[in-house]
Design an enzyme around this catalytic site. Structure first.
Site, PDB file in Angstrom:
ATOM      1  CB  THR A  38     -10.683  38.540 -33.607  1.00 22.90           C
ATOM      2  OG1 THR A  38     -11.167  39.877 -33.544  1.00 22.90           O
ATOM      3  CG2 THR A  38     -11.644  37.610 -32.895  1.00 22.90           C
ATOM      4  CD  GLU A  46      -7.980  27.283 -29.429  1.00 25.34           C
ATOM      5  OE1 GLU A  46      -7.455  26.138 -29.346  1.00 25.34           O
ATOM      6  OE2 GLU A  46      -8.501  27.709 -30.463  1.00 25.34           O
ATOM      7  N   GLY A  65      -8.103  22.129 -28.904  1.00 21.41           N
ATOM      8  CA  GLY A  65      -9.277  22.992 -28.959  1.00 21.41           C
ATOM      9  C   GLY A  65     -10.351  22.383 -29.841  1.00 21.41           C
ATOM     10  CG  HIS A  72     -11.845  41.229 -30.343  1.00 21.25           C
ATOM     11  ND1 HIS A  72     -10.855  40.963 -31.250  1.00 21.25           N
ATOM     12  CD2 HIS A  72     -11.318  42.096 -29.448  1.00 21.25           C
ATOM     13  CE1 HIS A  72      -9.758  41.643 -30.908  1.00 21.25           C
ATOM     14  NE2 HIS A  72     -10.033  42.335 -29.822  1.00 21.25           N
ATOM     15  NE  ARG A 116      -6.798  22.967 -24.719  1.00 22.60           N
ATOM     16  CZ  ARG A 116      -6.387  23.386 -25.917  1.00 22.60           C
ATOM     17  NH1 ARG A 116      -6.997  24.380 -26.537  1.00 22.60           N
ATOM     18  NH2 ARG A 116      -5.381  22.791 -26.515  1.00 22.60           N
TER      19      ARG A 116
END
Length: 134
Positions: A38, A46, A65, A72, A116
């Site tokens: 994950t 990202e 980030g 997931h 971000r």
């Protein structure tokens, strides 16, 4: 700097990765299966988000980030080809928000949102004391 001046909704990117052993849960945690981890999927999301806007960033500016909200959904084995997508869905003054997804073929492995923050590298390094020697 205001991201709304040069980043727009709809900007997008895509990355492809063939899952190596080094990005599996089993590589990091003994006894666990060798499936795409994950945190590694989130890393790829990202990086894809960064790719979507990097060409529009002004000199001396980067993004980092700041938020992840990821599910997931399915496992992928070593050797699987994973395609990760990111699309800008909102732009605030210093924050860019993305929808992100990961697929193996047509099977969705993960989905969610990522944000971000816009950062001036010089000011960031000064604030952290980067480059100063003791």
């Amino acid at each position: 700097m205001d991201a709304r001046d040069f980043i727009t909704t709809g900007m997008s990117a895509e990355r492809t990765l063939v899952v190596p052993v080094e990005r599996t849960v089993g590589h990091f945690v003994p006894g666990m299966p060798f499936v795409y981890a994950t945190p590694m999927m989130i890393l790829e999301m990202e990086m894809t988000s960064g790719d979507a806007i990097r060409p529009a960033l002004q000199p001396g500016w980067v993004t980092v980030g700041t938020e992840v909200d990821i599910r997931h959904l399915a496992a992928a084995l070593v050797g699987a080809t994973v395609r990760t997508t990111a699309k800008v869905v909102a732009v605030e003054r210093r924050v860019i928000r993305f929808e992100v997804e990961a697929f193996e073929g047509t099977r969705k492995l993960g989905e969610g949102r990522h944000a971000r923050g816009l950062v001036n590298v010089e000011m960031f390094n000064k604030r952290l004391g980067a480059g100063s020697k003791s």
